[in-house]
Design an enzyme around this catalytic site. Sequence first.
Site, PDB file in Angstrom:
ATOM      1  N   TYR A   1      20.357 -45.461 102.020  1.00  0.00           N
ATOM      2  CA  TYR A   1      20.886 -44.210 101.470  1.00  0.00           C
ATOM      3  C   TYR A   1      20.693 -44.203  99.949  1.00  0.00           C
ATOM      4  CZ  TYR A   1      23.131 -39.802 101.816  1.00  0.00           C
ATOM      5  OH  TYR A   1      23.341 -38.455 101.749  1.00  0.00           O
TER       6      TYR A   1
ATOM      7  N   LYS B   1      21.552 -40.326 106.761  1.00  0.00           N
ATOM      8  CA  LYS B   1      22.985 -40.101 106.917  1.00  0.00           C
ATOM      9  C   LYS B   1      23.426 -40.407 108.346  1.00  0.00           C
ATOM     10  CE  LYS B   1      25.967 -37.617 104.150  1.00  0.00           C
ATOM     11  NZ  LYS B   1      26.109 -36.716 103.044  1.00  0.00           N
TER      12      LYS B   1
ATOM     13  N   GLU C   1      23.974 -30.208 105.160  1.00  0.00           N
ATOM     14  CA  GLU C   1      23.681 -31.256 104.177  1.00  0.00           C
ATOM     15  C   GLU C   1      22.640 -30.790 103.167  1.00  0.00           C
ATOM     16  OE1 GLU C   1      25.062 -34.265 103.991  1.00  0.00           O
ATOM     17  OE2 GLU C   1      23.753 -35.001 102.412  1.00  0.00           O
ATOM     18  N   ASP C   2      22.976 -30.912 101.901  1.00  0.00           N
ATOM     19  CA  ASP C   2      22.024 -30.658 100.825  1.00  0.00           C
ATOM     20  C   ASP C   2      21.353 -29.290 100.886  1.00  0.00           C
ATOM     21  OD1 ASP C   2      22.772 -33.031  99.798  1.00  0.00           O
ATOM     22  OD2 ASP C   2      20.871 -34.072 100.013  1.00  0.00           O
TER      23      ASP C   2
ATOM     24  N   ASN D   1      24.171 -38.441  91.877  1.00  0.00           N
ATOM     25  CA  ASN D   1      23.167 -39.307  92.485  1.00  0.00           C
ATOM     26  C   ASN D   1      21.779 -38.742  92.274  1.00  0.00           C
ATOM     27  OD1 ASN D   1      24.869 -41.243  93.618  1.00  0.00           O
ATOM     28  ND2 ASN D   1      25.321 -39.939  95.365  1.00  0.00           N
TER      29      ASN D   1
ATOM     30  N   ASP E   1      29.238 -31.655 104.049  1.00  0.00           N
ATOM     31  CA  ASP E   1      29.659 -32.920 103.454  1.00  0.00           C
ATOM     32  C   ASP E   1      29.597 -32.887 101.932  1.00  0.00           C
ATOM     33  OD1 ASP E   1      30.553 -35.631 103.800  1.00  0.00           O
ATOM     34  OD2 ASP E   1      28.625 -36.185 102.927  1.00  0.00           O
ATOM     35  N   ASP E   2      28.640 -32.155 101.378  1.00  0.00           N
ATOM     36  CA  ASP E   2      28.528 -32.097  99.913  1.00  0.00           C
ATOM     37  C   ASP E   2      29.767 -31.460  99.300  1.00  0.00           C
ATOM     38  OD1 ASP E   2      25.768 -33.028 100.005  1.00  0.00           O
ATOM     39  OD2 ASP E   2      25.385 -31.086 100.919  1.00  0.00           O
TER      40      ASP E   2
ATOM     41  N   ARG F   1      18.453 -28.742  98.060  1.00  0.00           N
ATOM     42  CA  ARG F   1      19.102 -29.475  96.966  1.00  0.00           C
ATOM     43  C   ARG F   1      19.331 -30.910  97.416  1.00  0.00           C
ATOM     44  NH1 ARG F   1      24.454 -31.160  96.520  1.00  0.00           N
ATOM     45  NH2 ARG F   1      23.126 -32.780  97.296  1.00  0.00           N
TER      46      ARG F   1
HETATM   47  P1  NAD Z   1      25.033 -28.159  92.837  1.00  0.00           P
HETATM   48  O1  NAD Z   1      23.637 -27.795  92.584  1.00  0.00           O
HETATM   49  O2  NAD Z   1      25.819 -27.378  93.818  1.00  0.00           O
HETATM   50  O3  NAD Z   1      25.852 -28.119  91.458  1.00  0.00           O
HETATM   51  C1  NAD Z   1      25.375 -28.665  90.250  1.00  0.00           C
HETATM   52  C2  NAD Z   1      26.238 -28.136  89.137  1.00  0.00           C
HETATM   53  O4  NAD Z   1      25.858 -28.798  87.940  1.00  0.00           O
HETATM   54  C3  NAD Z   1      26.093 -26.642  88.896  1.00  0.00           C
HETATM   55  O5  NAD Z   1      27.341 -26.056  88.670  1.00  0.00           O
HETATM   56  C4  NAD Z   1      25.278 -26.571  87.608  1.00  0.00           C
HETATM   57  O6  NAD Z   1      25.569 -25.435  86.836  1.00  0.00           O
HETATM   58  C5  NAD Z   1      25.764 -27.821  86.915  1.00  0.00           C
HETATM   59  N1  NAD Z   1      24.845 -28.238  85.868  1.00  0.00           N
HETATM   60  C6  NAD Z   1      23.498 -28.277  85.895  1.00  0.00           C
HETATM   61  N2  NAD Z   1      23.037 -28.644  84.691  1.00  0.00           N
HETATM   62  C7  NAD Z   1      24.101 -28.864  83.897  1.00  0.00           C
HETATM   63  C8  NAD Z   1      24.281 -29.260  82.572  1.00  0.00           C
HETATM   64  N3  NAD Z   1      23.229 -29.530  81.789  1.00  0.00           N
HETATM   65  N4  NAD Z   1      25.525 -29.376  82.075  1.00  0.00           N
HETATM   66  C9  NAD Z   1      26.579 -29.100  82.864  1.00  0.00           C
HETATM   67  N5  NAD Z   1      26.488 -28.727  84.147  1.00  0.00           N
HETATM   68  C10 NAD Z   1      25.262 -28.609  84.656  1.00  0.00           C
HETATM   69  O7  NAD Z   1      25.014 -29.682  93.254  1.00  0.00           O
HETATM   70  P2  NAD Z   1      26.216 -30.527  93.897  1.00  0.00           P
HETATM   71  O8  NAD Z   1      26.116 -30.539  95.369  1.00  0.00           O
HETATM   72  O9  NAD Z   1      27.494 -30.081  93.307  1.00  0.00           O
HETATM   73  O10 NAD Z   1      25.825 -31.990  93.429  1.00  0.00           O
HETATM   74  C11 NAD Z   1      25.842 -32.316  92.062  1.00  0.00           C
HETATM   75  C12 NAD Z   1      25.619 -33.815  91.892  1.00  0.00           C
HETATM   76  O11 NAD Z   1      26.655 -34.528  92.536  1.00  0.00           O
HETATM   77  C13 NAD Z   1      24.311 -34.306  92.503  1.00  0.00           C
HETATM   78  O12 NAD Z   1      23.722 -35.223  91.622  1.00  0.00           O
HETATM   79  C14 NAD Z   1      24.732 -35.014  93.753  1.00  0.00           C
HETATM   80  O13 NAD Z   1      23.887 -36.086  94.077  1.00  0.00           O
HETATM   81  C15 NAD Z   1      26.098 -35.532  93.362  1.00  0.00           C
HETATM   82  N6  NAD Z   1      26.928 -35.782  94.538  1.00  0.00           N
HETATM   83  C16 NAD Z   1      27.360 -37.056  94.737  1.00  0.00           C
HETATM   84  C17 NAD Z   1      28.113 -37.362  95.851  1.00  0.00           C
HETATM   85  C18 NAD Z   1      28.600 -38.756  96.091  1.00  0.00           C
HETATM   86  O14 NAD Z   1      28.885 -39.153  97.205  1.00  0.00           O
HETATM   87  N7  NAD Z   1      28.746 -39.550  95.063  1.00  0.00           N
HETATM   88  C19 NAD Z   1      28.404 -36.355  96.778  1.00  0.00           C
HETATM   89  C20 NAD Z   1      27.953 -35.057  96.540  1.00  0.00           C
HETATM   90  C21 NAD Z   1      27.206 -34.775  95.406  1.00  0.00           C
END
Ligand code: NAD
Length: 563
Positions: A104, A175, A246-247, A409, A269-270, A157
């Site tokens: 993963y 997953k 997912e994504d 991530n 899940d996100d 995404r």
């Molecule tokens: P998303 O695309 O829904 O949201 C991303 C957000 O980041 C948006 O609101 C966007 O406006 C903002 N953003 C982009 N550029 C930016 C900047 N320069 N400054 C401030 N904000 C900015 O994506 P998501 O599903 O919310 O995921 C976001 C991140 O979280 C990804 O990297 C994902 O891998 C990570 N994530 C990690 C886990 C985990 O288990 N650790 C779980 C889910 C998501």
Amino acid sequence: MPDKMTSGKVVTGFSRGMHYLHDPALNKGTAFTEAERDALGIWGFLPPGIQTLEEQVMRVMGNYHRKTSDLEKYIFLVALQDRNQTLFYRVLIDHLEEMMPIIYTPTVGLACQEYVHIYRRPKGFFIGENNKGRFSEILQNWPDRDIRMIVVTDGERILGLGDLGVAGMGIPAGKLSLYSACAGIHPAWCLPVTIDVGTNNVDLLHDPLYFGIRHPRIRGEAYDALIEEFIRAVQENFPGAVIQFEDFGNRNAFRLLNKYRNQVCTFNDDIQGTASMALAGLYGALRITGQKLIDQKILFLGAGEAGTGIGDLIVTAMTNEGLSQQEARQCLWFADSKGLVVKSRDRLAEHKLPYAHNYEYHPYFPDAVNALKPTAIIGVSGQAGAFTGPVLTAMAKYNERPIVFALSNPTSHSECTAMEAYFWTQGRAIFAGGSPFEPVTLEHKIYEPGQGNNAYIFPGVGLGLISCKARHVTNEMFLAAAKTLATEVSDADLKRGSVYPPLKRIRDVSVKIAVAVAEIVFEQGLASIPRPEDLPAFIRSQMYTPVYPIISNSGRHQVYKNK
Ligand code: NAD
């Protein structure tokens, strides 16, 4: 007489058991016993020595450690899964901490980026615009008919990497491997799906090896019709199966969740799993600070699926602790790519509106930190290095134990590293990363940060839902999962710097989460079976353990040996 001709070769005689060697669910490789080799007619296809599963594990690990890059390790493990499923899961379960970052995040992200180049065999089900009107018929092609857990993506995404089209397939496949490894959901119950609606990734569209549909993403009604067709096709083929989105991109993820959450058994899940994992981490952090959740001021960097998903669940938790919804929302602040989310900003997406407070607009994150003085910052923006030295220094100035979760991530997109978090706060930060970080030594003290990994939550939630055949998934189930995970964090875990339990305990943790989730399913009248008297024992009895099927003289086998 030859009984078969293939490509000019004369094949004399055909082993009736040959397919056992080629079916990953049945293959035992060198572990086929003499009696089984007799029964299946496979003498000669294997070296004479009979080996145990443990001996096979030993060989696999030797080969695994000889691989010189993480991507090669990933390819090796996926090939093993294609060859011998039992051996793959035995290896994975026994070495989960070591292999989770390969199977993963972060390596799976690289594997998706390279997917069209490293592709060997399909690891899931591709369905798309080209199959419009035939989804139900095509789903009948899948050989396993008792599907209970589906992870589906449209590849828009992928992690923090963006639109990878059909190359996103590595995510649902990876997953579901974790559903099986971490919570014992039988691999034969799992179906990874990628819905191909095109891609806006120009590099992929120009890559001669790209094998997805070569046009920009379908949007609007045509897109919705494809998703609707998929959901209906699943109900026809696998009624009651859990569908985990997912994504998906932001514009679709919230909409689809809201559209289908009360129609079928589904969750995203996100949004929801991430929320549960992050809330559990916060509960752990608050055990260190000795504060209450309702007294926190939390500033998120990133206001997408993960960010507002976490926010919404924290609001549910805070209202359970006595705040009104309005008061709870007032504790949560968001910054996105355009700066602090405040009321005066126009054209805010719907999911951000509840958190757009009447406050001064700050375009820059460090200014927002200094203005708001939050107790916690949570990075879910995919923006590497956004938690800069000045941001972390400010957090250390305003808090004795600042909470810093950099959850984006893969690792290359993390808002800060563990080392940066500890360095800029003189070791006072309570840190969790989305991807694993190595222990950090600072001023002779060793910090072992926990990984804010969804894998703590979604396998257990899935197991709970499947076990009692839940009809829908509710927020209360994710709240229960978060609270259960938080209680699994020991004082020793907290002392070493982790707000999560060690990954090696994950199967036990998943069972506890499954029980907690199932309790809510029964409580809310959403189960399709009567409540078993001993719920934990019932749930354990549903779990898959990788052991070889026993094959009888007639060549019959006991395939689904759940333990
Ligand atoms: P998303 O695309 O829904 O949201 C991303 C957000 O980041 C948006 O609101 C966007 O406006 C903002 N953003 C982009 N550029 C930016 C900047 N320069 N400054 C401030 N904000 C900015 O994506 P998501 O599903 O919310 O995921 C976001 C991140 O979280 C990804 O990297 C994902 O891998 C990570 N994530 C990690 C886990 C985990 O288990 N650790 C779980 C889910 C998501």
